[in-house]
Write a protein that holds these residues in place. Structure first.
Motif, PDB file in Angstrom:
ATOM      1  N   ASN A   1      46.515  20.502  41.154  1.00 40.15           N
ATOM      2  CA  ASN A   1      46.017  21.114  40.984  1.00 40.15           C
ATOM      3  C   ASN A   1      44.341  19.952  40.343  1.00 40.15           C
ATOM      4  N   GLY A   2      44.546  18.895  40.265  1.00 39.65           N
ATOM      5  CA  GLY A   2      43.855  17.799  39.749  1.00 39.65           C
ATOM      6  C   GLY A   2      43.870  17.599  37.397  1.00 39.65           C
ATOM      7  N   GLU A   3      45.328  18.068  37.616  1.00 39.05           N
ATOM      8  CA  GLU A   3      44.749  17.961  36.208  1.00 39.05           C
ATOM      9  C   GLU A   3      46.115  17.630  35.441  1.00 39.05           C
ATOM     10  N   ARG A   4      46.355  17.426  34.438  1.00 36.76           N
ATOM     11  CA  ARG A   4      47.369  16.061  33.826  1.00 36.76           C
ATOM     12  C   ARG A   4      48.885  17.147  34.003  1.00 36.76           C
ATOM     13  N   MET A   5      49.928  16.245  34.692  1.00 38.41           N
ATOM     14  CA  MET A   5      51.390  16.804  35.400  1.00 38.41           C
ATOM     15  C   MET A   5      52.109  16.831  33.905  1.00 38.41           C
ATOM     16  N   SER A   6      52.746  18.344  33.723  1.00 37.04           N
ATOM     17  CA  SER A   6      53.738  18.455  33.329  1.00 37.04           C
ATOM     18  C   SER A   6      55.121  18.295  32.963  1.00 37.04           C
ATOM     19  N   ARG A   7      55.849  18.364  32.180  1.00 32.26           N
ATOM     20  CA  ARG A   7      57.236  18.132  32.427  1.00 32.26           C
ATOM     21  C   ARG A   7      57.990  18.758  33.684  1.00 32.26           C
ATOM     22  N   GLN A   8      57.662  19.766  33.803  1.00 31.75           N
ATOM     23  CA  GLN A   8      58.823  20.523  34.577  1.00 31.75           C
ATOM     24  C   GLN A   8      58.575  19.963  35.585  1.00 31.75           C
ATOM     25  N   GLY A   9      57.204  19.831  36.233  1.00 26.28           N
ATOM     26  CA  GLY A   9      56.173  19.608  37.696  1.00 26.28           C
ATOM     27  C   GLY A   9      57.100  18.132  37.713  1.00 26.28           C
ATOM     28  N   PHE A  10      57.020  17.529  36.607  1.00 27.42           N
ATOM     29  CA  PHE A  10      57.673  16.198  36.966  1.00 27.42           C
ATOM     30  C   PHE A  10      59.489  16.500  37.222  1.00 27.42           C
ATOM     31  N   TRP A  11      60.016  17.276  36.705  1.00 22.65           N
ATOM     32  CA  TRP A  11      61.391  17.699  36.891  1.00 22.65           C
ATOM     33  C   TRP A  11      61.340  18.012  38.611  1.00 22.65           C
ATOM     34  N   LYS A  12      60.479  18.495  38.533  1.00 21.26           N
ATOM     35  CA  LYS A  12      61.119  19.038  40.232  1.00 21.26           C
ATOM     36  C   LYS A  12      60.765  17.686  40.873  1.00 21.26           C
ATOM     37  N   ILE A  13      60.008  16.566  40.634  1.00 23.24           N
ATOM     38  CA  ILE A  13      59.417  16.058  41.276  1.00 23.24           C
ATOM     39  C   ILE A  13      60.934  15.156  41.276  1.00 23.24           C
ATOM     40  N   VAL A  14      61.794  14.591  40.934  1.00 21.30           N
ATOM     41  CA  VAL A  14      63.043  13.734  40.536  1.00 21.30           C
ATOM     42  C   VAL A  14      63.840  14.467  41.485  1.00 21.30           C
ATOM     43  N   LYS A  15      63.849  15.766  40.721  1.00 19.95           N
ATOM     44  CA  LYS A  15      65.332  16.529  42.199  1.00 19.95           C
ATOM     45  C   LYS A  15      64.728  16.308  43.195  1.00 19.95           C
ATOM     46  N   SER A  16      63.906  16.921  43.428  1.00 23.83           N
ATOM     47  CA  SER A  16      63.882  17.344  45.134  1.00 23.83           C
ATOM     48  C   SER A  16      64.315  15.087  45.696  1.00 23.83           C
ATOM     49  N   TYR A  17      63.816  14.334  45.506  1.00 17.09           N
ATOM     50  CA  TYR A  17      63.950  12.705  45.196  1.00 17.09           C
ATOM     51  C   TYR A  17      65.912  12.301  45.804  1.00 17.09           C
ATOM     52  N   GLN A  18      66.554  13.257  44.636  1.00 19.47           N
ATOM     53  CA  GLN A  18      67.429  13.419  44.355  1.00 19.47           C
ATOM     54  C   GLN A  18      68.111  13.880  45.672  1.00 19.47           C
ATOM     55  N   GLN A  19      67.903  15.088  45.830  1.00 20.17           N
ATOM     56  CA  GLN A  19      68.174  15.374  47.056  1.00 20.17           C
ATOM     57  C   GLN A  19      68.111  14.893  48.540  1.00 20.17           C
ATOM     58  N   LYS A  20      66.541  14.558  48.303  1.00 19.81           N
ATOM     59  CA  LYS A  20      66.594  13.830  49.769  1.00 19.81           C
ATOM     60  C   LYS A  20      66.932  12.268  49.873  1.00 19.81           C
ATOM     61  N   ALA A  21      67.478  11.921  49.044  1.00 20.87           N
ATOM     62  CA  ALA A  21      68.397  10.825  48.726  1.00 20.87           C
ATOM     63  C   ALA A  21      70.159  10.636  48.931  1.00 20.87           C
TER      64      ALA A  21
END
Length: 297
Positions: free
Chosen positions: A213-233
């Protein structure tokens, strides 16, 4: 005074006088609010009339509910701080927390990634769209600097000096400067110069990392990003954003960095907080020895 009024006054005290950090403030208020709900459910009165028996009953309730030693200990600390304030502010005559004694939690070393696992994780974001460029920059920056997740999402675009290769990280009233390795610097440069201008919702947006949405990233949003790349890796370890902070410190120590320098980069107030990484390195050496030495089995 109602529980709600009491909690509101306590929040103002923590915010205005104690200058309590946002996450700590949230934890304190949540713990005290849940205690108030328990008092109401059990018809044990309010904050100002709860006695030692009521507080001990609540802690027993938490333990019976299967709460971890760390969670119970944090609740005890929250209650002690809260009732100390009530006494200090003249709202109660005596502090009813004397029988609350936290258990000693089992000492558990933090999970870290190997250098190979870090490389695998950092390689997951594909720089084929804006999200990929942003995610690559965030992960590279986190491992390059070892900053906390709260510090990462609080960064503004002017906290990065691309020409000097330095990140300025603000935590409370302190600012620490942390160097960036070339790959992290390139990922940030690509994101800041070519990607971020098209992602921000407004030209006045100061946040370094923004969401869809073009606004500051949240802790929860970044946590989901990390978990998705963990699964992908395909990494089986339970990775959190803090795992990269622990890995950063441990890998620096393994490669010859001194504890004082690591302490400064991590922003630890006390060297004892940094010394846990020495224990991690020793444990790894012992594990390698036990696996590799022919007479260790």
């Amino acid at each position: 005074m109602t529980n709600a009024d009491c909690l509101a006054k306590y929040e103002r005290y923590l915010t205005d006088e104690k200058k309590t950090a946002k996450n700590t403030l949230s934890s304190y208020l949540r713990d005290i609010r849940q205690f108030g709900e328990y008092l109401a459910e059990e018809d044990l009165g309010g904050y100002l009339t709860a006695d030692e028996d009521a507080l001990c009953a609540y802690i027993d309730h938490l333990r019976a509910a299967g709460k971890s030693v760390a969670t119970v200990s944090r609740n005890i600390a929250s209650l002690k701080n809260f009732y100390s304030w009530l006494k200090l502010s003249g709202q109660i005559e005596s502090i009813p927390t004397g029988r609350l004694v936290p258990e000693k939690a089992a000492h558990k070393l933090p999970e870290i990634l190997t250098a190979q696992e870090v490389e695998l994780l950092l390689a997951q974001p594909e720089c084929t769209d804006r999200k990929g460029y942003r995610d690559r920059a965030m992960l590279e920056l986190l491992y390059a600097t070892g900053i906390r997740v709260t510090e990462l999402i609080s960064l503004d675009v002017n906290d990065v000096n691309l020409s000097a290769g330095i990140l300025s990280c603000r935590s409370r009233d302190k600012v620490r400067s942390i160097p960036l390795y070339p790959a992290a610097l390139k990922a940030l440069k690509d994101y800041i110069e070519f990607i971020r201008p098209d992602m921000i919702a407004s030209p006045a947006e100061r946040s370094l990392f923004v969401n869809v949405n073009g606004e500051r990233m949240s802790r929860q949003g970044f946590w989901k990003i990390v978990k998705s790349y963990q699964q992908k890796a395909g990494i089986e370890k339970d990775i959190t954003p803090h795992t990269l902070r622990h890995s950063f410190a441990t890998h620096l120590l393994e490669n010859g960095a001194d504890l004082r320098s690591i302490q400064e980069m991590l922003g630890h107030a006390d060297i004892s907080s940094t010394q846990i990484y020495s224990q991690l390195v020793k444990k790894q050496l012992k594990d390698v020895y036990n696996k590799a030495h022919p007479r260790a089995v």
